[in-house]
Scaffold this motif. Structure first.
Motif, mmCIF file in Angstrom:
data_model
loop_
_atom_site.group_PDB
_atom_site.id
_atom_site.type_symbol
_atom_site.label_atom_id
_atom_site.label_comp_id
_atom_site.label_asym_id
_atom_site.label_seq_id
_atom_site.Cartn_x
_atom_site.Cartn_y
_atom_site.Cartn_z
ATOM 1 N N PHE B 8 0.778 -1.173 -0.016
ATOM 2 C CA PHE B 8 0.140 0.004 0.010
ATOM 3 C C PHE B 8 0.849 1.237 -0.223
ATOM 4 N N LYS B 9 0.717 1.988 -1.022
ATOM 5 C CA LYS B 9 1.436 3.180 -1.301
ATOM 6 C C LYS B 9 0.437 4.447 -1.093
ATOM 7 N N PRO B 10 0.321 5.011 0.136
ATOM 8 C CA PRO B 10 -0.467 6.114 0.386
ATOM 9 C C PRO B 10 -0.390 7.373 -0.514
ATOM 10 N N THR B 11 -1.534 7.992 -1.010
ATOM 11 C CA THR B 11 -1.414 9.365 -1.522
ATOM 12 C C THR B 11 -1.425 10.208 -0.764
ATOM 13 N N ILE B 12 -0.374 11.092 -0.622
ATOM 14 C CA ILE B 12 -0.277 12.267 0.370
ATOM 15 C C ILE B 12 -0.363 13.506 -0.178
ATOM 16 N N LYS B 40 2.314 14.582 -2.948
ATOM 17 C CA LYS B 40 2.123 15.529 -4.040
ATOM 18 C C LYS B 40 2.158 16.974 -3.486
ATOM 19 N N ILE B 41 3.018 17.598 -3.891
ATOM 20 C CA ILE B 41 3.057 19.162 -3.266
ATOM 21 C C ILE B 41 2.107 20.096 -3.930
ATOM 22 N N ILE B 42 1.501 20.524 -3.411
ATOM 23 C CA ILE B 42 0.620 21.953 -4.062
ATOM 24 C C ILE B 42 1.296 23.126 -3.242
ATOM 25 N N ARG B 43 1.616 24.051 -3.950
ATOM 26 C CA ARG B 43 2.141 25.422 -3.549
ATOM 27 C C ARG B 43 1.025 26.460 -3.460
ATOM 28 N N VAL B 44 1.110 27.139 -2.149
ATOM 29 C CA VAL B 44 0.057 27.890 -1.867
ATOM 30 C C VAL B 44 0.824 29.434 -1.252
ATOM 31 N N ALA B 58 -9.152 17.171 -1.083
ATOM 32 C CA ALA B 58 -7.968 16.346 -1.450
ATOM 33 C C ALA B 58 -8.391 14.753 -1.027
ATOM 34 N N PHE B 59 -9.041 14.744 0.304
ATOM 35 C CA PHE B 59 -9.561 13.628 0.612
ATOM 36 C C PHE B 59 -10.453 12.830 -0.176
ATOM 37 N N GLN B 60 -11.279 14.025 -0.840
ATOM 38 C CA GLN B 60 -12.496 13.240 -1.811
ATOM 39 C C GLN B 60 -11.767 12.580 -2.823
ATOM 40 N N ARG B 61 -10.744 13.336 -3.387
ATOM 41 C CA ARG B 61 -10.178 13.032 -4.809
ATOM 42 C C ARG B 61 -9.191 11.752 -4.543
ATOM 43 N N GLY B 62 -9.141 11.514 -3.233
ATOM 44 C CA GLY B 62 -7.992 10.176 -3.168
ATOM 45 C C GLY B 62 -7.049 10.310 -2.361
ATOM 46 N N ALA B 63 -6.933 11.340 -1.463
ATOM 47 C CA ALA B 63 -5.649 11.333 -0.720
ATOM 48 C C ALA B 63 -5.787 10.391 0.473
ATOM 49 N N ASP B 64 -4.865 10.092 0.899
ATOM 50 C CA ASP B 64 -5.012 9.136 2.211
ATOM 51 C C ASP B 64 -4.709 9.859 3.295
ATOM 52 N N GLY B 65 -3.641 10.888 3.126
ATOM 53 C CA GLY B 65 -3.308 11.904 4.148
ATOM 54 C C GLY B 65 -3.005 13.388 3.436
ATOM 55 N N VAL B 66 -3.335 14.186 4.295
ATOM 56 C CA VAL B 66 -3.166 15.625 4.027
ATOM 57 C C VAL B 66 -2.204 16.297 4.946
ATOM 58 N N ILE B 67 -1.197 16.969 4.612
ATOM 59 C CA ILE B 67 -0.309 17.594 5.477
ATOM 60 C C ILE B 67 -0.112 18.976 4.793
ATOM 61 N N VAL B 130 0.602 7.088 7.741
ATOM 62 C CA VAL B 130 -0.535 7.172 6.955
ATOM 63 C C VAL B 130 -0.671 5.466 6.445
ATOM 64 N N ARG B 131 0.751 5.274 6.103
ATOM 65 C CA ARG B 131 0.767 3.758 5.668
ATOM 66 C C ARG B 131 0.235 2.770 6.511
ATOM 67 N N ASP B 132 0.608 3.079 7.824
ATOM 68 C CA ASP B 132 0.189 2.150 8.938
ATOM 69 C C ASP B 132 -1.401 2.110 9.063
ATOM 70 N N LEU B 133 -2.105 3.678 8.798
ATOM 71 C CA LEU B 133 -3.515 3.600 8.874
ATOM 72 C C LEU B 133 -4.202 2.693 7.782
ATOM 73 N N GLY B 134 -3.628 2.437 6.637
ATOM 74 C CA GLY B 134 -4.110 1.917 5.573
ATOM 75 C C GLY B 134 -4.867 2.964 4.647
ATOM 76 N N PRO B 135 -5.735 2.416 3.478
ATOM 77 C CA PRO B 135 -6.241 3.254 2.627
ATOM 78 C C PRO B 135 -7.408 3.988 3.517
ATOM 79 N N ASN B 136 -7.778 5.474 2.974
ATOM 80 C CA ASN B 136 -8.883 6.126 3.493
ATOM 81 C C ASN B 136 -9.859 5.601 3.069
#
Ligand code: SF4
Ligand code: SF4
Ligand code: FES
Lengths: 327, 152
Positions: B8-12, B40-44, B58-67, B130-136
């Motif tokens: 499992f590779k989380p999308t962050i 995936k870095i998003i510049r703000v 971000a969660f809706q579109r598939g993120a497993d974690g957001v930082i 997040v990997r330990d938590l598994g998929p969102n």
């Protein structure tokens, strides 16, 4: 209660005749004998329809956003909890205080019609309230219940019977009721495991039909254009096609009123699906007071709400993720 | 499941403010410090540009974690932006927790332009958690996710 209504009506006519105000915002009978509806009265004659009783639960503050911008002064009757909403609207520059004459009106608690019906009062035609008991008149005879048991949720958790803003008061039976505990429900949810919390909210939020009544009634939701009405926002749809959108709507609705919600309880009252929206709002209220110091929206009209303020030594968000326990 | 879990590779999604954290990420990159490519870095312009809706989207579109990364408190390019971020995100994260969503999926970190190594270690740590938590599966558009099989 009857007496309060009579005094209020007389005083309204007096103020109209004196020319101190040119219209009155109050309640009149709705479609049914128990759905008191907000109304504007422009003459003594129209005021014959004025009612104020234990079904006058609608919070009139929101109507003042529009009414206070019109020509001339408007008289508004506000219950204690309604005055918090009005104060908050002053703070947000949404109402024109100069144009409103506020009569703080005594409140003995409002009845939840659904609970009353569930207690056997079907075919309701009216009710008498002696302060202790409600005698509901129905097509099939009278039903007597203890008032405490049929109060609206917001009244069970009343912030206290003190009006926080008014020009004059109508109080016949003074009450020195202390604010009640509002956070037991939130604490009960906090005490659950994350999975239980998730299941609880999943069950609640999936009932939502996105009628938007909770938003429309909310005195804090006063944006001219709401994000949920924007077709480009992706959340404008009616009944939600997926579970995410249900969460999104409710998180964002509650977040938008965070720090501004006075806990007037209107959202939960109007929800046709009986979703306990107050439990969402109160979570924010509780957290803000815990993290940033006791704060009650609408208690005054000046203090900055916590989310548009900061202090240099605020807690870090990691206190949430590092809370420990399961995950 | 265990085999799958290892894979499992989380999308962050990492929101980074232009003035500090994005530069910190840059430094991590030019210094060839390793951090997972799943970030995936998003510049703000400033951490305070991030509206709670961004996190949820971000969660809706598939993120497993957001930082969310910003300048250290006191160092915000716009003086006070991150102080507001701090309050806003504390509120949002506790609220998500209240709804039963795993609290390890969200985080705020302050990373300066000089902290390339810290950027990499923060990301490594977050990705691991997040990997330990598994998929969102709790706050996402499930229609976009593969079907979860019985017993998994
Ligand atoms: S919350 Fe208190 S003031 Fe408001 S309607 Fe109920 S009893 Fe009256
Ligand atoms: S009033 Fe109830 S059903 Fe209607 S949108 Fe609000 S929560 Fe959903
Ligand atoms: S510019 Fe970096 S947090 Fe504001």
């Amino acid at each position: 209660m009857q007496k309060v209504a009579e005094i209020a009506q007389k005083r309204a006519i007096q103020l109209l005749n004196q020319g101190a105000v040119n219209r009155v915002l109050g309640w009149k009978k709705g479609e049914f004998p128990y759905d008191e509806t907000p109304a504007v009265f422009a003459s003594a004659d129209e005021l014959k329809d004025f009612v104020y009783d234990s079904f006058s639960s609608p919070n009139l503050s929101k109507y003042l956003i529009e009414e206070s911008r019109k020509e001339g002064k408007v008289l508004a009757f506000l219950k204690p909890c309604d005055t918090y909403s009005f104060n908050q609207l002053i703070k947000e520059h949404r109402v024109n205080r100069e144009n409103v004459y506020i009569i703080g009106i005594e409140c003995g608690g409002m009845i939840d019609v659904v609970t009353l019906k569930n207690r056997g009062a079907v075919g309701l035609t009216g009710a008498d309230d002696d302060g202790e008991n409600i005698t509901a008149h129905t097509l099939y005879g009278d039903v007597k219940v203890r008032k405490e048991e049929v109060l609206l949720e917001k009244c069970q958790a009343c912030k206290g019977k003190k009006h926080v803003i008014y020009d004059e008061l109508i109080i016949v039976n003074p009450q020195d009721e202390k604010p009640r505990d509002r956070f037991a429900g939130v604490e009960a949810i906090e005490a659950m495991t994350p999975q239980e919390r998730f299941d609880f909210w999943r069950a609640q939020l999936s009932k939502c039909i996105r009628c938007n009544a909770c938003r429309n009634i909310c005195p804090a939701c006063s944006c001219l254009q709401c994000v949920f009405d924007n077709p480009k926002s992706g959340v404008a749809s009616k009944a939600s096609p997926d579970t995410f959108e249900e969460q999104l709507y409710h998180i964002i609705r509650a977040f938008h009123v965070a720090g501004r919600c006075t806990d007037c309880g209107e959202c939960s009252r109007v929800c046709p699906q009986d979703i306990p929206l107050h439990l969402l709002n109160r979570k924010f209220i509780k957290d803000m007071s815990a993290f940033y110091g006791e704060y009650k929206a609408g208690e005054d009209s000046e203090t900055r709400p916590p989310l548009v303020d900061f202090s240099k030594d605020d807690v870090e968000p990691c206190i949430i993720s590092d809370k420990g326990g399961d995950r | 499941m265990s085999v799958e879990n290892k894979e499992f590779k989380p999308t962050i999604v990492a929101f980074c403010c232009n003035w500090c954290s994005y530069a910190g990420a840059d430094l991590a990159g030019s210094g060839r410090m390793q951090y997972p490519a799943d970030v995936k870095i998003i510049r703000v312009p400033c951490s305070c540009r991030v509206n709670p809706m961004f996190i949820l989207r971000a969660f809706q579109r598939g993120a497993d974690g957001v930082i969310l990364c910003g300048c250290h408190p006191g160092d915000c390019h716009y003086s006070t932006g991150n102080y507001y971020t701090r309050r806003r995100m504390t509120m949002l994260f506790d609220f998500l927790d209240y709804l039963g969503i795993e609290r390890g999926r969200t985080r705020v970190e302050w990373v300066s332009a000089a902290e390339g190594a810290r950027f990499a270690s923060v990301m490594n740590d977050f990705v691991k958690k997040v990997r330990d938590l598994g998929p969102n599966r709790k706050i996402t558009d499930l229609r976009c996710k593969p079907v979860e099989k019985e017993g998994e």
